[in-house]
Every structure is written in C-alpha cells, then in structure tokens.
Design an enzyme around this catalytic site. Structure first.
Site, PDB file in Angstrom:
ATOM      1  CD  GLU A 129      -2.321   1.389   2.745  1.00  0.00           C
ATOM      2  OE1 GLU A 129      -3.129   0.397   2.939  1.00  0.00           O
ATOM      3  OE2 GLU A 129      -2.482   2.621   3.190  1.00  0.00           O
ATOM      4  CB  SER A 224      -3.462 -12.527   7.315  1.00  0.00           C
ATOM      5  OG  SER A 224      -4.083 -11.511   8.014  1.00  0.00           O
TER       6      SER A 224
HETATM    7  S1  SF4 Z   1      -8.623  -1.640   5.826  1.00  0.00           S
HETATM    8 FE1  SF4 Z   1      -9.901  -2.309   4.351  1.00  0.00          FE
HETATM    9  S2  SF4 Z   1     -11.775  -0.533   4.116  1.00  0.00           S
HETATM   10 FE2  SF4 Z   1      -9.930  -0.012   5.172  1.00  0.00          FE
HETATM   11  S3  SF4 Z   1      -8.406   0.988   3.742  1.00  0.00           S
HETATM   12 FE3  SF4 Z   1      -7.760  -1.002   3.820  1.00  0.00          FE
HETATM   13  S4  SF4 Z   1      -8.918  -1.916   2.546  1.00  0.00           S
HETATM   14 FE4  SF4 Z   1      -9.897  -0.241   2.625  1.00  0.00          FE
END
Ligand code: SF4
Length: 285
Positions: A129, A224
């Site tokens: 991310e 995970s």
């Molecule tokens: S935890 Fe889930 S809902 Fe929150 S930003 Fe990440 S992917 Fe999106």
C-alpha cells in the site's frame, strides 16, 4: 455453549470489493484470461479457488510488462501510477479495485506534491500500500515508521511545505506520536489522518469478546499480519485463544471444558470459513 461472533469478523469493505471484482470479471470474461497484480488477498483458500477458475497471479512488474492479453485486476492496496501507465501503454485492459480510502490518499499525495509539498507517509515502506501511495507523488517523499526516523527527518529549507499522510492500517497512537515529533521541527505542515477505522474497530471488538469468553477462536491465514495482530490482542485478553486457518485446524478437545466461545477473523478470511467454524461450534458443543 454460548457463541459470540464478532460483527467485524472477516473482510473489510475494501477487501470484499476487490475479491468480488475478480469473481465478477471471471463471470464476465468467459473467454479472456484474468490476472491479479499480486495476490488479491492474503488467503490461500481464496487464491486456490480463483486459480481453479483460471485466475493467474502476477508476482512482479516484469511479469506485468510481459503480458500481451487479458484483464488485470488491481487489488485493494493500490499500485503506483507507473503501473497504470505500463498497462495503458500496452493497451492491456485493467479494473482498478483499489480501496476508495487508499485512492483518496493517492489523490492527496498527487495534488499536494504538485503544489510543492514534501510528502511524508507514516507507515511501513515495504508494504505494497505504501509503495503504491509513494508512486503517486510528483516530488520528494519520505516514509517514516518509527520515532528515530521521525527525529532524523530534516529539510534544508524551514519554509518548505510538508504534507503528512498515513498508511491506512497504521496504529493511531503511534501516528500521533510521530506527527508530534515532526511538527516540532517548525515546517509549514499539514497533517491528514488517513488511517482507516476498519482495523481499529475489528481489534477493539475482538479484544472485548475475548475478555468475556472462556475460549477465543481467531480465524485467518497464518501469513496475514492483521490476523496475527488479532491473535495477539485476543491472547492477552483470553488465555485459551486458538489461531486456525480453517475448520480442519480446530482441536475440538480444547473447547470441551468452556461455557462460552468467541469467534473473530482477520480482514482476509472469507465468510464461508467463518460460517463453517461458527456452525460447527454451535452444533457440536
Ligand atoms: S482496511 Fe479495508 S476498508 Fe480500510 S483502507 Fe484498507 S482495504 Fe480499505
């Protein structure tokens, strides 16, 4: 036997949306090949099921660059802008299932860096991310993960604008601590708390259930990281906490002597597995 299932167990909104997108694409493209850029989710069961339906995981940018056909689904973590450009240039069709909360950070980083801000991402620099967020900046970016890195951060010009965002799953208290260190340096700073509440809510609910349960079951893939964290939180609140991937891992003897069982699951655990475990415990104890 009393069974309490966490309301927040399992897929968060962004992961559910991404997984559903892949299944929809499989249905729509009976002839064409479907790819995901990286595993759509950290869950072996789901990946295996998708593989059986013909979905292939692309594990590197090189594999992506070698593609000549098919449809690529971008997962909820998002990707750097350069990846979208490669797909556009090659004329490969793609479906962007980046979570809207992550997409919002991409927009902020792009706009703020275009307006001259130095970007700071509070998070883990090797997490996909963060790699994706970094790739939308149009200028300098730093990723800061701990207090030492925050203390070391300096810019030549004090007047330089700085924009701070966060990885969506970063711990809120830690974020505040690091922001405080950076703010004291006197830059022209804007701080945008881009932490997603889904993780926090899941953790808080799991901890609460574990504290009143005789035994706690945490379901999720061993790889995970958010399930590992859930297991840690639940273990601290309930000494009979068990980490299972599927119903097959459940040791029934461990539940014989307790009167209540709590169940939660990580963000990448499919509903089907949660249901199986819940039904089994309800019927057999
Ligand atoms: S935890 Fe889930 S809902 Fe929150 S930003 Fe990440 S992917 Fe999106």
């Amino acid at each position: 036997m009393q069974v309490e299932l966490a309301k927040t167990a399992g897929f968060c909104f962004g992961v559910r949306r991404a997984v559903e997108t892949v299944y929809q694409e499989v249905k729509k493209n009976k002839e064409g090949k479907i790819y995901t850029y990286g595993p759509i989710i950290h869950n072996d069961e789901v990946i295996r099921d998708l593989e059986e339906q013909g979905v292939t995981v692309l594990n590197s940018q090189e594999e992506l660059e070698n593609l000549t056909e098919g449809t690529v689904v971008i997962r909820s973590h998002g990707v750097p802008e350069a990846v979208c450009r490669i797909l556009d240039d090659k004329g490969i069709c793609y479906v962007d299932a980046t979570c809207p909360f992550v997409k919002k950070i991409h927009r902020i980083v792009k706009e703020e860096s275009e307006n001259g801000s130095h970007i700071i991402i509070i998070g883990n620099g090797s997490h996909p991310e963060v790699v994706g967020i970094r790739g939308w900046a149009k200028g300098p970016v730093d990723v800061i993960q701990n207090a030492e890195e925050a203390a070391e951060f300096t810019l030549e010009k004090k007047s330089r604008k700085v924009c701070v965002v966060s990885q969506t799953t970063f711990n809120y208290n830690k974020f505040q601590e690091l922001v405080e260190i950076i703010t004291k340096k006197g830059y022209d700073i804007i701080v945008l708390n881009t932490i997603c509440n889904a993780t926090k809510e899941r953790q808080e609910e799991a901890g609460g259930i574990a504290s009143r349960a005789g035994a706690m079951i945490v379901i999720g893939d061993k790889k995970s990281s958010n399930t590992q964290k859930l297991f840690e939180i639940c273990s601290n609140a309930c000494e009979n906490t068990y980490y299972i991937q599927t119903l097959g891992d459940l040791n029934v003897n461990q539940l014989r002597s307790v009167e209540s069982v709590g169940i939660t699951a990580g963000a990448s655990t499919p509903n089907k597995i949660i249901e199986e475990v819940q039904n089994y415990v309800r019927i057999n104890f």
